[in-house]
Design a protein around this motif. Sequence first.
Motif, PDB file in Angstrom:
ATOM      1  N   HIS A 254       0.834  -1.201   0.000  1.00 53.23           N
ATOM      2  CA  HIS A 254       0.000   0.000   0.000  1.00 53.23           C
ATOM      3  C   HIS A 254       0.873   1.258   0.000  1.00 53.23           C
ATOM      4  CE1 HIS A 254      -3.225  -2.748   1.108  1.00 53.23           C
ATOM      5  NE2 HIS A 254      -2.334  -3.293   1.908  1.00 53.23           N
ATOM      6  N   TRP A 255       2.144   1.082  -0.309  1.00 51.70           N
ATOM      7  CA  TRP A 255       3.111   2.158  -0.210  1.00 51.70           C
ATOM      8  C   TRP A 255       4.021   2.019  -1.425  1.00 51.70           C
ATOM      9  CZ3 TRP A 255       5.479   2.617   5.393  1.00 51.70           C
ATOM     10  CH2 TRP A 255       5.664   3.965   5.713  1.00 51.70           C
ATOM     11  N   SER A 256       5.158   2.728  -1.415  1.00 49.72           N
ATOM     12  CA  SER A 256       6.153   2.368  -2.430  1.00 49.72           C
ATOM     13  C   SER A 256       7.159   1.453  -1.750  1.00 49.72           C
ATOM     14  CB  SER A 256       6.858   3.622  -2.952  1.00 49.72           C
ATOM     15  OG  SER A 256       7.726   4.122  -1.962  1.00 49.72           O
ATOM     16  N   LEU A 257       7.794   0.609  -2.525  1.00 52.99           N
ATOM     17  CA  LEU A 257       8.750  -0.345  -1.967  1.00 52.99           C
ATOM     18  C   LEU A 257       9.852   0.396  -1.205  1.00 52.99           C
ATOM     19  CD1 LEU A 257       9.083  -3.357  -1.954  1.00 52.99           C
ATOM     20  CD2 LEU A 257      10.546  -3.196  -3.945  1.00 52.99           C
ATOM     21  N   PHE A 258      10.281   1.527  -1.786  1.00 50.74           N
ATOM     22  CA  PHE A 258      11.374   2.310  -1.201  1.00 50.74           C
ATOM     23  C   PHE A 258      10.991   2.804   0.198  1.00 50.74           C
ATOM     24  CE2 PHE A 258      13.701   6.327  -0.582  1.00 50.74           C
ATOM     25  CZ  PHE A 258      15.000   5.861  -0.722  1.00 50.74           C
ATOM     26  N   GLU A 259       9.798   3.391   0.311  1.00 49.26           N
ATOM     27  CA  GLU A 259       9.395   3.933   1.620  1.00 49.26           C
ATOM     28  C   GLU A 259       9.185   2.822   2.633  1.00 49.26           C
ATOM     29  OE1 GLU A 259       7.004   7.982   1.349  1.00 49.26           O
ATOM     30  OE2 GLU A 259       6.282   6.507  -0.090  1.00 49.26           O
ATOM     31  N   LYS A 294      12.862   4.284 -10.516  1.00 52.71           N
ATOM     32  CA  LYS A 294      11.541   4.827 -10.825  1.00 52.71           C
ATOM     33  C   LYS A 294      10.458   3.836 -10.368  1.00 52.71           C
ATOM     34  CE  LYS A 294       8.732   6.169 -14.733  1.00 52.71           C
ATOM     35  NZ  LYS A 294       8.416   5.447 -15.947  1.00 52.71           N
ATOM     36  N   GLN A 295      10.719   2.540 -10.575  1.00 49.30           N
ATOM     37  CA  GLN A 295       9.760   1.514 -10.162  1.00 49.30           C
ATOM     38  C   GLN A 295       9.676   1.417  -8.632  1.00 49.30           C
ATOM     39  OE1 GLN A 295       7.793  -0.468 -12.000  1.00 49.30           O
ATOM     40  NE2 GLN A 295       8.473   0.385 -13.938  1.00 49.30           N
ATOM     41  N   VAL A 296      10.848   1.459  -8.004  1.00 48.70           N
ATOM     42  CA  VAL A 296      10.904   1.248  -6.560  1.00 48.70           C
ATOM     43  C   VAL A 296      10.230   2.392  -5.810  1.00 48.70           C
ATOM     44  CG1 VAL A 296      12.501   0.984  -4.630  1.00 48.70           C
ATOM     45  CG2 VAL A 296      13.005  -0.106  -6.772  1.00 48.70           C
ATOM     46  N   LYS A 299       4.118   4.017  -6.308  1.00 47.60           N
ATOM     47  CA  LYS A 299       3.213   3.172  -5.518  1.00 47.60           C
ATOM     48  C   LYS A 299       3.289   1.731  -5.999  1.00 47.60           C
ATOM     49  CE  LYS A 299      -0.652   4.261  -3.481  1.00 47.60           C
ATOM     50  NZ  LYS A 299      -1.921   4.853  -3.029  1.00 47.60           N
ATOM     51  N   PHE A 300       3.228   0.817  -5.046  1.00 53.31           N
ATOM     52  CA  PHE A 300       3.369  -0.599  -5.373  1.00 53.31           C
ATOM     53  C   PHE A 300       2.361  -1.031  -6.442  1.00 53.31           C
ATOM     54  CE2 PHE A 300       2.438  -5.104  -4.697  1.00 53.31           C
ATOM     55  CZ  PHE A 300       3.713  -5.636  -4.713  1.00 53.31           C
ATOM     56  N   ASN A 301       1.141  -0.530  -6.304  1.00 53.66           N
ATOM     57  CA  ASN A 301       0.096  -0.905  -7.268  1.00 53.66           C
ATOM     58  C   ASN A 301       0.423  -0.496  -8.696  1.00 53.66           C
ATOM     59  OD1 ASN A 301      -1.549  -2.200  -5.542  1.00 53.66           O
ATOM     60  ND2 ASN A 301      -2.842  -0.422  -5.067  1.00 53.66           N
ATOM     61  N   SER A 302       1.208   0.572  -8.839  1.00 49.89           N
ATOM     62  CA  SER A 302       1.499   1.080 -10.184  1.00 49.89           C
ATOM     63  C   SER A 302       2.761   0.469 -10.795  1.00 49.89           C
ATOM     64  CB  SER A 302       1.671   2.603 -10.138  1.00 49.89           C
ATOM     65  OG  SER A 302       0.765   3.166  -9.242  1.00 49.89           O
ATOM     66  N   MET A 303       3.438  -0.378 -10.033  1.00 49.14           N
ATOM     67  CA  MET A 303       4.671  -0.975 -10.584  1.00 49.14           C
ATOM     68  C   MET A 303       4.333  -1.890 -11.761  1.00 49.14           C
ATOM     69  SD  MET A 303       6.706  -1.931  -7.088  1.00 49.14           S
ATOM     70  CE  MET A 303       8.167  -2.687  -7.753  1.00 49.14           C
TER      71      MET A 303
END
Length: 537
Positions: A254-259, A294-296, A299-303
Amino acid sequence: MFITDIRKEFYDFVVNQRVALLVSSDIDALCACKILQALFHCDQVQYTLVPVTGWQDLGTAFLEHKEQFRYFVLINCGANVDLLETLQPEEDSIFFICDTHRPVDVVNVYNDTQVKLMIKQDDDLGVPSYDDIFRDEEEEGGDDSGNESDGGSEPSGKRRRYDEVCYAAAMVIFELAWVLTKDTKDMLWWAIIGLTDQWVHDKITHMKYVTDIATLQRHVSRHNHRNEDEDNSLSIDCMRISFEYDLRLALYQHWSLFESICNSSYTSCNFKLWSMHGQKKLQEFLADMGLPLKQVKQKFNSMDMSVKENLREVIEESSNKYGMKDIRIQTFGVHFGFKNRFLASDVVHAAAALLESTEKDESPGDNFIKALDCLSRSNLERLHGGIDLAKKKLMAIQQTVASCICTNLILSQGPFLYCYLLEGTPDVKLFSKPMALTLLCKYLLKAFVRSTRNKRCKLLPLIIAAPMDVEKRTVIVLGIPPESETSDKKNFFGRAFEKAAESTSSRTLHDHFDTSIIELKMEDRTKFLDALITLLS
């Protein structure tokens, strides 16, 4: 007394009665409450639900309801003090207690008429025999002169016992539902969340967690098998629970992988992200996985699907090279319909953030209802709201950990480490709440153990204090055991806090169901600490 047959000795008793349900403010208790509510709903049992945050609340709730109710069910509160002495009930009130707090007070164990403990008996509680305890009291009663100072009310240290293991309250109530053959998938999901809560907040050992996961996995297979025959296994409102071997990254879907990597204690402590060197190491780790930044960072859903497909394997492989051997953990996930997927830990974080929300006009009661709401699948908006709050909370925790370590706020006081969050620290209001402060304390100790060179300090427990109420000039103080893989999670601070407060006549409030959390007047902090150092040295 201990209940051996939860159906006969508890459920058949209350099924034709009116029941007062007193529920403590933690996620496991909320889940147990949801399961019990569903059962009561099935059998049309009349009940009143009262959220309680501490002993004072419990006392008030009991006084308000003792006229109308004979039967009281206490969830995650009431087992670790002499309940009848605390509440002074009439002879005909009966208390059913399902509580994970230890030690269980021995007086509750030996009360056969009014106190019924719903605690699974394969927890080897090692309760001393009746004669041992109460004979000692009489013998010691004769000699009053010498032992007032060392707590004469605790005969020969046998009054209270520390027990080894405890089952999540939600699992105990789920087992009741199963015995009654009324268990549903929703109830099973709540039992899973109850167990996950104990793991997220570090209340049980890893071994116990894995054992209980295996128990729940059998129930999950049984439910999934039962549903294979039904046609609705893919309908829009269906619910599928699956066993997952997933990543220890908080809220990453529910976040980005990086965060998520930056704000999960497991990864942030391993990389030591509070240092420049740690940040550099994180960049190397991302490069090693071969995932575009850019992927990391989106948002996870948009990867891209191509990236997501074997993401867990890719992360696991790189983590192994960086010393994070156990980045994957056994857990469960749930699908609601087609697009909503949650891991059990997502729900724990979200519910905890809602329960301890520090919004201006929210009362603890409002927060309790919101957290309870976010557990039902008809209320996914509330759950998503909780997840957003949880992200803010995790970020606040990581920032506070980083600033405490970089400014050397953790001091070695001899027998323990000590950290005081100053007023005016960002997000300090968040840490006046017990669950948030507990998470901060655990993460802080992990981070400190990773960053210190002092071998002795690595083996010490940590006491943390934070401003509680600025107007009343109180602080909240919490102690946790040393950080170790083999630790049995036993916490002996409760007794030490009591004694230190007694010997210095500090103005303290021991109101939390968890005895290792107390409130203290700011002016008394120094003398209280000095007494603790003397006591524990």
